[in-house]
Write an enzyme that holds these catalytic residues in place. Structure first.
Site, short mmCIF file in Angstrom:
data_model
loop_
_atom_site.label_atom_id
_atom_site.label_comp_id
_atom_site.label_asym_id
_atom_site.label_seq_id
_atom_site.Cartn_x
_atom_site.Cartn_y
_atom_site.Cartn_z
N ASP A 125 90.47 -48.69 30.76
CA ASP A 125 89.44 -48.60 29.92
C ASP A 125 89.15 -50.20 28.98
O ASP A 125 88.58 -50.55 29.07
CB ASP A 125 90.55 -48.38 28.62
CG ASP A 125 90.01 -47.63 27.52
OD1 ASP A 125 89.21 -47.45 27.08
OD2 ASP A 125 90.73 -46.47 27.94
N HIS B 293 85.34 -51.34 29.67
CA HIS B 293 84.55 -51.02 28.29
C HIS B 293 84.35 -52.10 27.38
O HIS B 293 83.61 -53.07 27.41
CB HIS B 293 85.35 -49.91 27.76
CG HIS B 293 85.08 -48.69 28.27
ND1 HIS B 293 83.98 -47.93 28.93
CD2 HIS B 293 85.59 -47.31 28.09
CE1 HIS B 293 84.28 -46.69 29.57
NE2 HIS B 293 85.71 -46.09 28.87
N HIS C 210 96.90 -40.63 25.00
CA HIS C 210 96.58 -41.63 25.08
C HIS C 210 95.49 -42.18 23.76
O HIS C 210 95.16 -41.10 23.39
CB HIS C 210 95.35 -41.20 26.37
CG HIS C 210 94.53 -42.42 26.30
ND1 HIS C 210 94.53 -43.52 27.38
CD2 HIS C 210 93.20 -42.81 25.75
CE1 HIS C 210 93.53 -43.98 27.39
NE2 HIS C 210 92.65 -43.32 26.31
N HIS D 217 93.92 -44.21 20.47
CA HIS D 217 93.46 -45.81 20.20
C HIS D 217 93.76 -46.42 19.17
O HIS D 217 93.62 -45.80 18.80
CB HIS D 217 91.85 -45.00 20.64
CG HIS D 217 90.58 -45.93 22.07
ND1 HIS D 217 90.42 -46.70 22.58
CD2 HIS D 217 91.15 -44.70 23.12
CE1 HIS D 217 90.66 -46.50 24.31
NE2 HIS D 217 90.33 -45.01 23.69
N TYR E 286 83.74 -41.25 19.72
CA TYR E 286 84.01 -42.02 21.17
C TYR E 286 84.31 -43.09 20.60
O TYR E 286 83.56 -43.97 20.76
CB TYR E 286 83.03 -41.28 22.60
CG TYR E 286 83.41 -41.03 23.58
CD1 TYR E 286 84.86 -40.76 23.96
CD2 TYR E 286 83.15 -41.96 24.47
CE1 TYR E 286 84.72 -40.21 25.27
CE2 TYR E 286 83.41 -41.85 26.26
CZ TYR E 286 84.12 -41.08 26.37
OH TYR E 286 84.59 -40.86 27.82
C1 LIG Z 1 85.60 -42.09 30.15
C2 LIG Z 1 86.96 -42.72 28.53
O1 LIG Z 1 86.64 -44.34 28.31
C3 LIG Z 1 88.03 -41.89 28.94
C4 LIG Z 1 89.17 -42.54 27.56
O2 LIG Z 1 89.91 -43.88 28.43
C5 LIG Z 1 89.48 -42.03 26.56
O3 LIG Z 1 88.39 -40.45 25.90
O4 LIG Z 1 89.63 -42.26 25.51
MN LIG Z 2 90.70 -44.23 25.74
#
Ligand SMILES: C[C@H](O)CC(=O)C(=O)O
Ligand SMILES: [Mn+2]
Length: 344
Positions: free
Chosen positions: A17, A20, A199, A201, A290
């Protein structure tokens, strides 16, 4: 909340991650240095892949500094205890990628789909399970559907052979009650032998609270990144989570001071920008977008003069999901033209 004695497996995301946040430009030396630090601190699972998973190297997602294969070959032989996982999004990653990963020592495959599209994971989950890998189903953008619908999708992945299912808050949108409801339902209804993961964020500043809620609701695995290195405002900061878990008496298996040192001495110095809840990252969480869209929107702001926040809000309103990265520039251009037409 009582997490005394609760066992949890922490899974590090900084080298996947985190790709990114680094525009997929982590060097081999940085990968090795961080992975070895994580291993010494006792992290049992480390994800190493392009930010968008195996085969992510492309114009749409970004070209990495090195191939996934080169990273595996460099990192895996350096680890004493930790196992390495790879992310795979069907349609981007192929069965050949999966075989390459296993041949290079990857032990765990996490097959990721949008939360309503578990049916596209059948081939890859089936193959990974047949290859006797630790096989995880990873349902992204899980805030977009109800707990009941998430369970239906999770059951599909379980039926294909996944031994662990993730509730993935890709947008950092969820608040603890939603995590409790979703993880709780998965725990209650999936097979008792199927592990559950979460998971998070940190876009709304909720990643630690959400991870604790997930554990309380029965999650066995929690993802995080050292110093939060990850998309958007980053993932659950692992060293902070470990300190909190230590205070709560949970069974996490990590050396707190060592993981703090990895964050401070190895990860933070290589960040291209501070990973924090700035107004754009906060917008991701607030609007349910996202997290990996953040840097694309910031780039579009530079190019077209449309504030990243406005672009992100519109992306949220349109319900865009991962894979639609090309829409971001397209949208910024449309917004710039509309603005020009209005203001002359
Ligand atoms: C492809 C994405 O970055 C997967 C991920 O870490 C998320 O959906 O959060
Ligand atoms: Mn992620």
């Amino acid at each position: 909340m009582d997490l005394t004695g609760i066992k949890v497996k922490l899974h590090d995301m900084s080298l996947r991650d985190g790709m990114h946040a680094k525009r997929h430009q982590i060097s081999i030396e940085q990968m090795q240095f961080i992975a070895m630090g994580l291993d010494e601190a006792g992290i049992p699972l480390i994800e190493v892949t392009h930010g968008d998973g195996l085969g992510g190297s492309s114009l749409n997602y970004g070209f990495p500094a090195h191939t996934d294969e080169a990273y595996f070959k460099a990192v895996i032989p350096k680890l004493k205890n930790a196992r390495v996982s790879a992310l795979l999004l069907p349609g981007i990653g192929t069965v050949d990628h999966l075989k390459m990963a296993q041949a290079n020592g990857v032990a765990c495959i996490r097959v990721a789909t949008h939360c309503t599209e578990a049916d596209v994971s059948e081939q890859h989950i089936g193959m990974a399970a047949k290859m006797e890998m630790d096989t995880v189903g990873f349902l992204m953008m899980a805030h977009m559907i109800s707990a009941k619908k998430l369970l239906e999708q999770a059951k599909l992945m379980e039926s294909y052979g996944a031994n662990c299912i993730y509730c993935t808050d890709s947008a950092g949108f969820m608040l603890p009650d939603e995590v409790t409801e979703k993880v709780g339902l998965l725990r209650a209804e999936l097979n008792p032998g199927t592990e559950i993961g979460f998971h998070g964020h940190h876009n709304m500043g909720m990643a630690i609270a959400n991870s604790l809620a997930a554990m309380e609701a029965g999650a066995d695995r929690i993802d995080g990144s050292v110093a939060g290195l990850g998309a958007g405002a980053g993932n659950t900061p692992l060293e902070v989570l470990v300190a909190v878990l230590e205070r709560m008496g949970a069974d996490h298996g990590i050396d707190l001071y060592k993981i703090m040192d990895v964050a401070e001495d190895r990860v933070t110095p290589m960040m291209d920008q501070p990973i924090r809840v700035d107004r754009d990252a906060l917008t991701l969480g607030y609007a349910g977008v996202y997290s990996s869209f953040l840097l694309f929107a910031k780039r579009a702001e530079q190019k077209y003069g449309i504030p990243a926040r406005d672009i992100l809000v519109e992306l949220g309103r349109r319900g865009t999901v991962g894979g639609q990265e090309d829409m971001i520039e397209d949208l910024a251009l449309t917004m710039a033209k509309a603005r020009e037409a209005t203001h002359g």
